[in-house]
Structures are given as structure tokens and as C-alpha cells.
Design a protein around this motif. Sequence first.
Motif, PDB file in Angstrom:
ATOM      1  N   ALA A 288     -21.396   2.529 -33.942  1.00 40.73           N
ATOM      2  CA  ALA A 288     -21.205   3.523 -34.993  1.00 40.73           C
ATOM      3  C   ALA A 288     -21.208   4.950 -34.450  1.00 40.73           C
ATOM      4  CB  ALA A 288     -22.289   3.373 -36.049  1.00 40.73           C
ATOM      5  N   GLY A 289     -21.447   5.098 -33.156  1.00 37.47           N
ATOM      6  CA  GLY A 289     -21.439   6.439 -32.576  1.00 37.47           C
ATOM      7  C   GLY A 289     -22.708   7.219 -32.806  1.00 37.47           C
ATOM      8  N   ARG A 290     -23.819   6.534 -32.946  1.00 37.07           N
ATOM      9  CA  ARG A 290     -25.126   7.170 -33.133  1.00 37.07           C
ATOM     10  C   ARG A 290     -25.989   6.901 -31.894  1.00 37.07           C
ATOM     11  NH1 ARG A 290     -25.993  10.003 -38.010  1.00 37.07           N
ATOM     12  NH2 ARG A 290     -24.513   9.194 -39.525  1.00 37.07           N
ATOM     13  N   PRO A 291     -25.806   7.645 -30.816  1.00 38.07           N
ATOM     14  CA  PRO A 291     -26.498   7.335 -29.565  1.00 38.07           C
ATOM     15  C   PRO A 291     -28.018   7.500 -29.649  1.00 38.07           C
ATOM     16  CG  PRO A 291     -25.315   9.402 -29.358  1.00 38.07           C
ATOM     17  CD  PRO A 291     -24.914   8.799 -30.667  1.00 38.07           C
ATOM     18  N   GLY A 292     -28.491   8.448 -30.438  1.00 35.65           N
ATOM     19  CA  GLY A 292     -29.939   8.645 -30.579  1.00 35.65           C
ATOM     20  C   GLY A 292     -30.620   7.424 -31.173  1.00 35.65           C
ATOM     21  N   TRP A 293     -30.043   6.919 -32.239  1.00 33.51           N
ATOM     22  CA  TRP A 293     -30.613   5.732 -32.880  1.00 33.51           C
ATOM     23  C   TRP A 293     -30.440   4.500 -32.001  1.00 33.51           C
ATOM     24  CZ3 TRP A 293     -33.963   5.825 -36.598  1.00 33.51           C
ATOM     25  CH2 TRP A 293     -33.993   6.898 -37.470  1.00 33.51           C
ATOM     26  N   ALA A 294     -29.354   4.436 -31.265  1.00 30.61           N
ATOM     27  CA  ALA A 294     -29.139   3.313 -30.353  1.00 30.61           C
ATOM     28  C   ALA A 294     -30.193   3.318 -29.246  1.00 30.61           C
ATOM     29  CB  ALA A 294     -27.742   3.366 -29.752  1.00 30.61           C
ATOM     30  N   VAL A 295     -30.527   4.494 -28.727  1.00 27.05           N
ATOM     31  CA  VAL A 295     -31.571   4.599 -27.700  1.00 27.05           C
ATOM     32  C   VAL A 295     -32.923   4.220 -28.286  1.00 27.05           C
ATOM     33  CG1 VAL A 295     -32.831   6.228 -26.240  1.00 27.05           C
ATOM     34  CG2 VAL A 295     -30.341   6.272 -26.287  1.00 27.05           C
ATOM     35  N   ALA A 296     -33.204   4.665 -29.511  1.00 27.18           N
ATOM     36  CA  ALA A 296     -34.473   4.322 -30.152  1.00 27.18           C
ATOM     37  C   ALA A 296     -34.598   2.807 -30.326  1.00 27.18           C
ATOM     38  CB  ALA A 296     -34.596   5.027 -31.504  1.00 27.18           C
ATOM     39  N   CYS A 297     -33.542   2.175 -30.768  1.00 33.78           N
ATOM     40  CA  CYS A 297     -33.568   0.712 -30.912  1.00 33.78           C
ATOM     41  C   CYS A 297     -33.657   0.029 -29.553  1.00 33.78           C
ATOM     42  CB  CYS A 297     -32.332   0.224 -31.667  1.00 33.78           C
ATOM     43  SG  CYS A 297     -32.379   0.583 -33.426  1.00 33.78           S
ATOM     44  N   GLY A 298     -33.035   0.615 -28.536  1.00 36.69           N
ATOM     45  CA  GLY A 298     -33.121   0.068 -27.191  1.00 36.69           C
ATOM     46  C   GLY A 298     -34.537   0.128 -26.634  1.00 36.69           C
ATOM     47  N   VAL A 299     -35.231   1.223 -26.890  1.00 35.51           N
ATOM     48  CA  VAL A 299     -36.632   1.344 -26.464  1.00 35.51           C
ATOM     49  C   VAL A 299     -37.488   0.329 -27.201  1.00 35.51           C
ATOM     50  CG1 VAL A 299     -38.650   2.872 -26.486  1.00 35.51           C
ATOM     51  CG2 VAL A 299     -36.431   3.753 -25.762  1.00 35.51           C
ATOM     52  N   LEU A 300     -37.249   0.174 -28.491  1.00 32.41           N
ATOM     53  CA  LEU A 300     -37.974  -0.831 -29.265  1.00 32.41           C
ATOM     54  C   LEU A 300     -37.688  -2.228 -28.730  1.00 32.41           C
ATOM     55  CD1 LEU A 300     -39.828  -1.308 -31.694  1.00 32.41           C
ATOM     56  CD2 LEU A 300     -37.781  -1.443 -33.114  1.00 32.41           C
ATOM     57  N   TRP A 301     -36.452  -2.478 -28.350  1.00 38.30           N
ATOM     58  CA  TRP A 301     -36.047  -3.748 -27.750  1.00 38.30           C
ATOM     59  C   TRP A 301     -36.864  -4.011 -26.479  1.00 38.30           C
ATOM     60  CZ3 TRP A 301     -30.195  -4.700 -26.325  1.00 38.30           C
ATOM     61  CH2 TRP A 301     -30.033  -5.971 -25.808  1.00 38.30           C
ATOM     62  N   LEU A 302     -37.029  -2.997 -25.659  1.00 35.04           N
ATOM     63  CA  LEU A 302     -37.804  -3.131 -24.427  1.00 35.04           C
ATOM     64  C   LEU A 302     -39.276  -3.439 -24.722  1.00 35.04           C
ATOM     65  CD1 LEU A 302     -37.925  -2.881 -21.328  1.00 35.04           C
ATOM     66  CD2 LEU A 302     -38.425  -0.455 -21.672  1.00 35.04           C
ATOM     67  N   VAL A 303     -39.861  -2.736 -25.665  1.00 38.90           N
ATOM     68  CA  VAL A 303     -41.265  -2.963 -26.024  1.00 38.90           C
ATOM     69  C   VAL A 303     -41.463  -4.379 -26.560  1.00 38.90           C
ATOM     70  CG1 VAL A 303     -43.097  -2.251 -27.626  1.00 38.90           C
ATOM     71  CG2 VAL A 303     -41.760  -0.532 -26.419  1.00 38.90           C
ATOM     72  N   ILE A 304     -40.562  -4.825 -27.408  1.00 38.48           N
ATOM     73  CA  ILE A 304     -40.676  -6.168 -27.985  1.00 38.48           C
ATOM     74  C   ILE A 304     -40.506  -7.225 -26.900  1.00 38.48           C
ATOM     75  CG2 ILE A 304     -39.625  -7.808 -29.574  1.00 38.48           C
ATOM     76  CD1 ILE A 304     -38.889  -5.394 -31.339  1.00 38.48           C
ATOM     77  N   THR A 305     -39.609  -7.000 -25.954  1.00 38.76           N
ATOM     78  CA  THR A 305     -39.414  -7.954 -24.862  1.00 38.76           C
ATOM     79  C   THR A 305     -40.684  -8.088 -24.033  1.00 38.76           C
ATOM     80  OG1 THR A 305     -37.060  -7.444 -24.779  1.00 38.76           O
ATOM     81  CG2 THR A 305     -38.010  -8.495 -22.840  1.00 38.76           C
ATOM     82  N   VAL A 306     -41.339  -6.978 -23.737  1.00 37.62           N
ATOM     83  CA  VAL A 306     -42.613  -7.024 -23.002  1.00 37.62           C
ATOM     84  C   VAL A 306     -43.662  -7.784 -23.812  1.00 37.62           C
ATOM     85  CG1 VAL A 306     -44.513  -5.609 -22.117  1.00 37.62           C
ATOM     86  CG2 VAL A 306     -42.150  -4.945 -21.671  1.00 37.62           C
ATOM     87  N   ASP A 307     -43.714  -7.562 -25.115  1.00 35.03           N
ATOM     88  CA  ASP A 307     -44.668  -8.267 -25.968  1.00 35.03           C
ATOM     89  C   ASP A 307     -44.408  -9.769 -25.963  1.00 35.03           C
ATOM     90  OD1 ASP A 307     -46.844  -8.396 -27.882  1.00 35.03           O
ATOM     91  OD2 ASP A 307     -45.315  -8.813 -29.392  1.00 35.03           O
ATOM     92  N   VAL A 308     -43.144 -10.174 -26.026  1.00 31.63           N
ATOM     93  CA  VAL A 308     -42.805 -11.600 -25.994  1.00 31.63           C
ATOM     94  C   VAL A 308     -43.260 -12.219 -24.667  1.00 31.63           C
ATOM     95  CG1 VAL A 308     -40.881 -13.231 -25.886  1.00 31.63           C
ATOM     96  CG2 VAL A 308     -40.928 -11.486 -27.656  1.00 31.63           C
ATOM     97  N   VAL A 309     -43.043 -11.512 -23.567  1.00 31.12           N
ATOM     98  CA  VAL A 309     -43.467 -12.022 -22.257  1.00 31.12           C
ATOM     99  C   VAL A 309     -44.979 -12.188 -22.203  1.00 31.12           C
ATOM    100  CG1 VAL A 309     -43.604 -11.445 -19.797  1.00 31.12           C
ATOM    101  CG2 VAL A 309     -41.456 -11.160 -21.025  1.00 31.12           C
ATOM    102  N   VAL A 310     -45.723 -11.211 -22.718  1.00 25.29           N
ATOM    103  CA  VAL A 310     -47.187 -11.291 -22.720  1.00 25.29           C
ATOM    104  C   VAL A 310     -47.657 -12.451 -23.586  1.00 25.29           C
ATOM    105  CG1 VAL A 310     -49.287 -10.091 -23.463  1.00 25.29           C
ATOM    106  CG2 VAL A 310     -47.556  -8.874 -22.164  1.00 25.29           C
ATOM    107  N   VAL A 311     -47.070 -12.605 -24.760  1.00 22.70           N
ATOM    108  CA  VAL A 311     -47.467 -13.693 -25.660  1.00 22.70           C
ATOM    109  C   VAL A 311     -47.162 -15.047 -25.022  1.00 22.70           C
ATOM    110  CG1 VAL A 311     -46.971 -14.806 -27.861  1.00 22.70           C
ATOM    111  CG2 VAL A 311     -47.313 -12.351 -27.778  1.00 22.70           C
ATOM    112  N   LEU A 312     -45.993 -15.195 -24.430  1.00 19.79           N
ATOM    113  CA  LEU A 312     -45.661 -16.462 -23.778  1.00 19.79           C
ATOM    114  C   LEU A 312     -46.605 -16.754 -22.618  1.00 19.79           C
ATOM    115  CD1 LEU A 312     -41.768 -16.391 -23.780  1.00 19.79           C
ATOM    116  CD2 LEU A 312     -43.273 -17.909 -25.082  1.00 19.79           C
ATOM    117  N   ARG A 313     -46.989 -15.734 -21.887  1.00 18.53           N
ATOM    118  CA  ARG A 313     -47.939 -15.915 -20.782  1.00 18.53           C
ATOM    119  C   ARG A 313     -49.286 -16.404 -21.312  1.00 18.53           C
ATOM    120  NH1 ARG A 313     -51.668 -12.358 -18.368  1.00 18.53           N
ATOM    121  NH2 ARG A 313     -52.179 -12.984 -16.249  1.00 18.53           N
TER     122      ARG A 313
END
Length: 87
Positions: A38-63
Motif C-alpha cells: 500500500a506504500g506505507r513504509p512506516g507501518w510496514a517497518v512497525a509490523c516488521g519489528v513486531l514480526w521479529l519480536v513475535i518470532t523470538v517469542d515463538v522460539v523461546v516458547v518452543l525451547r
Amino acid sequence: MRTGSEPRTARSALRMRLWLSVWGLAWAVFGTVAFALAGRPGWAVACGVLWLVITVDVVVVLRHIRQGPHYQPGRDVPPYRPPDRGP
């Protein structure tokens, strides 16, 4: 029974936390892609950072799940013993 040591001996519902994280992961991926298209790079970066945080959380939970009943107790695992109190 409350012992007063709950912050140190509290247990987490890891499977529920895992599925909620997977749900959040799906939305973060969708949001990143949708905002990027949609051409909203700020929101895309914010969602990307959230994606990274959630991925780390999933790894910790699986561990923790793979570490066994200490981190994910079942009905056959007794509760932690209350800490011994001095005289």
C-alpha cells in the motif's frame, strides 16, 4: 495455595502462548506485506519489528516446551514446593 513466591515459581500456559503467538505472527506478516504494497513504509517497518519480536517469542516458547515438564507441567507434575521460611 499461595506461598508468596509466585513471581519466582509461576507457571505459564505455554501451548496457549504458542498458539496466540502464531496467530499474532500471521497478522504481523500480513500487515507487513499489506502496508508494503500500500506504500506505507512506516507501518510496514512497525509490523516488521513486531514480526521479529513475535518470532523470538515463538522460539523461546518452543525451547521451553521442549525442555520438558519443568516448563510445561501436566496433571502428573506436582506443584513447586513452597520455599522454606527461616525461624
